[in-house]
Motif scaffolding. Structure first.
Motif, short mmCIF file in Angstrom:
data_model
loop_
_atom_site.label_atom_id
_atom_site.label_comp_id
_atom_site.label_asym_id
_atom_site.label_seq_id
_atom_site.Cartn_x
_atom_site.Cartn_y
_atom_site.Cartn_z
N ASP A 102 -8.24 -2.67 3.66
CA ASP A 102 -6.97 -2.78 2.93
C ASP A 102 -5.98 -3.60 3.76
OD1 ASP A 102 -7.49 -1.11 0.57
OD2 ASP A 102 -7.73 0.48 2.05
N ARG B 56 -14.72 3.91 -3.73
CA ARG B 56 -13.27 4.13 -3.68
C ARG B 56 -12.90 5.09 -2.54
NH1 ARG B 56 -9.72 7.78 -5.93
NH2 ARG B 56 -7.65 6.97 -6.44
N ARG B 57 -11.87 4.72 -1.78
CA ARG B 57 -11.43 5.55 -0.66
C ARG B 57 -10.15 6.30 -1.01
NH1 ARG B 57 -12.92 0.69 1.69
NH2 ARG B 57 -10.75 0.00 1.66
N LYS C 208 -5.14 -10.16 2.41
CA LYS C 208 -4.88 -8.82 2.94
C LYS C 208 -3.86 -8.94 4.08
CE LYS C 208 -8.30 -7.18 0.38
NZ LYS C 208 -9.53 -6.58 0.89
N LEU D 267 0.83 -1.19 0.00
CA LEU D 267 0.00 0.00 0.00
C LEU D 267 0.87 1.25 0.00
CD1 LEU D 267 -2.43 -1.20 2.82
CD2 LEU D 267 -2.97 -1.12 0.37
N PRO E 194 -5.67 4.36 2.66
CA PRO E 194 -5.83 2.97 3.10
C PRO E 194 -6.64 2.88 4.39
CG PRO E 194 -3.56 3.38 2.43
CD PRO E 194 -4.25 4.71 2.45
N TYR F 138 -13.59 -5.09 2.30
CA TYR F 138 -13.62 -3.66 2.60
C TYR F 138 -12.37 -3.13 3.31
CZ TYR F 138 -18.35 -5.12 1.69
OH TYR F 138 -19.46 -5.70 1.10
N PHE G 157 -3.76 7.21 6.64
CA PHE G 157 -4.51 5.96 6.73
C PHE G 157 -5.33 6.03 8.01
CE2 PHE G 157 -0.77 5.12 9.25
CZ PHE G 157 -1.16 4.25 10.26
#
Length: 368
Positions: free
Chosen positions: A178, A142-143, A224, A62, A146, A176, A91
């Motif tokens: 990251d 979309r965010r 993840k 990330l 992270p 959902y 984040f």
């Protein structure tokens, strides 16, 4: 008008309120404001930080624009993700979330200690549950930054069945997050911290990793990253065991640390309240834990430093002790979101002062 001054004007009003009521006002307010057309852009213009190559960190696959994120506990139910992602964080964590929603401990359960720049909480994983969080996060799309999902077990789940709760959180929230954070270090759920030690720790982490791999395989995706959040109230021997178990279980990193049950040096009348202490009194100890874990893992296991970060110097000390990223929480309550620009600017100055061109060069500098 400066960002810090804006918050200082609102702070007296907020601090006259019950702490938990003020908390809900801020989080619910940010959640509602983010739905107003143009408001997210206004939040970015007022509070946001600029992407700065010198402070950028690439970790866990990330990209982080700078090392400063938000610890779990502020947005327990993912109500204010859009708003909080606009105030200068790189984040953020949501949660701690449990499979089933639960009310948590009886109120009052959140206490300010202003002269100590601290908070004591015994919230008890109050949250709406994994299904509700999944519904909220599914609507966001979309965010900008992270997002980590901090997962725990329900209060009524015995430790021998704890792995089932953590598995269920991964199953429901895999799409959902990251990355995910296994919370086994809150002092406010009975016997939870026992999961940090012995065979319980290895068994739990192996179960979480297994569930993560199952979910990834079923969706044709990569697993993840999983981090483990540890308590500051462990001996060096306990930390060494935990570090070894976390590495052997294939975890992606450690968050050091959660709140403390210690009460050394407090002056405020709320010092006698039970629960986890966060804020300024935790600064030194959390940095010591970062330093120990970095040495124990030979710098090979990424660490997120959390606990008592109020200034750029506090953040920089954790980074030099071995933290690749850092998190704030209590200082946001006392100083407001303007804190993030202050930390951002200060870290750039400290980097230049030490002759570094990238923040990653300072990670673990105390060990060299």
């Amino acid at each position: 008008m400066s960002n810090l001054l804006l918050y200082q004007l609102a702070k007296p009003f907020l601090f006259k309120m019950d702490p938990e009521a003020a908390h809900h006002l801020i989080i619910d307010g940010m959640g509602a404001a983010a739905k107003i057309p143009g408001m997210p852009a206004m939040l970015s213009a007022t509070w946001g930080t600029k992407a700065t190559p010198e402070l950028a960190v690439d970790l866990f696959g990330l990209h982080f624009h700078h090392p400063i994120g938000l610890a779990a506990g502020l947005d327990k139910n993912a109500k204010a993700v859009t708003g909080l992602s606009r105030v200068g964080l790189s984040f953020m964590e949501v949660g701690t979330v449990t499979p089933k929603g639960q009310a948590g401990n009886e109120q009052p359960r959140l206490f300010r200690l202003p002269p100590d720049e601290a908070l004591i909480n015994r919230m008890g994983f109050n949250n709406d549950g994994a299904d509700v969080m999944a519904e909220r996060l599914a609507k966001l799309g979309r965010r900008r930054i992270p997002l980590a999902v901090n997962i725990g077990k329900n209060k009524l789940t015995p430790n021998e069945n704890a792995a089932d709760d953590y598995r269920e959180c991964v199953l429901k929230l895999f799409p959902y997050g990251d990355f995910f954070v296994v919370n086994i270090s809150s002092p406010n759920t009975p016997d939870l911290r026992a999961l940090q030690h012995g065979d319980e720790l290895r068994g739990l982490l192996d179960a979480v990793k297994d569930e993560m791999e199952k979910q990834a395989t079923s969706r044709g995706e990569l697993p993840k990253p999983i981090l483990v959040k540890v308590a500051p109230d462990n001996s060096e021997e306990q930390l060494a065991y935990m570090a070894e178990a976390i590495q052997l279980s294939g975890m992606s990193g450690i968050i050091a640390t959660n709140t403390t049950i210690g009460r050394d040096g407090l002056t405020h009348g709320n010092a006698g309240e039970t629960g986890g202490l966060s804020g300024r009194p935790l600064t030194k100890r959390s940095t010591e834990v970062v330093r120990s874990l970095y040495a124990m893992t030979n710098g090979k296991l990424p660490i997120i430093g959390s606990g008592g970060i109020f200034t750029a110097a506090d953040a920089y000390e954790k980074i030099k002790a071995g933290a690749s990223l850092v998190e704030v929480y209590t200082a946001m309550i006392y100083k407001g979101p303007g804190l993030l620009k202050e930390l951002h600017k200060g870290l750039l100055r400290l980097l230049k002062q030490d002759g570094y061109t990238r923040i990653t060069q300072a990670v673990g500098a105390d060990h060299r």
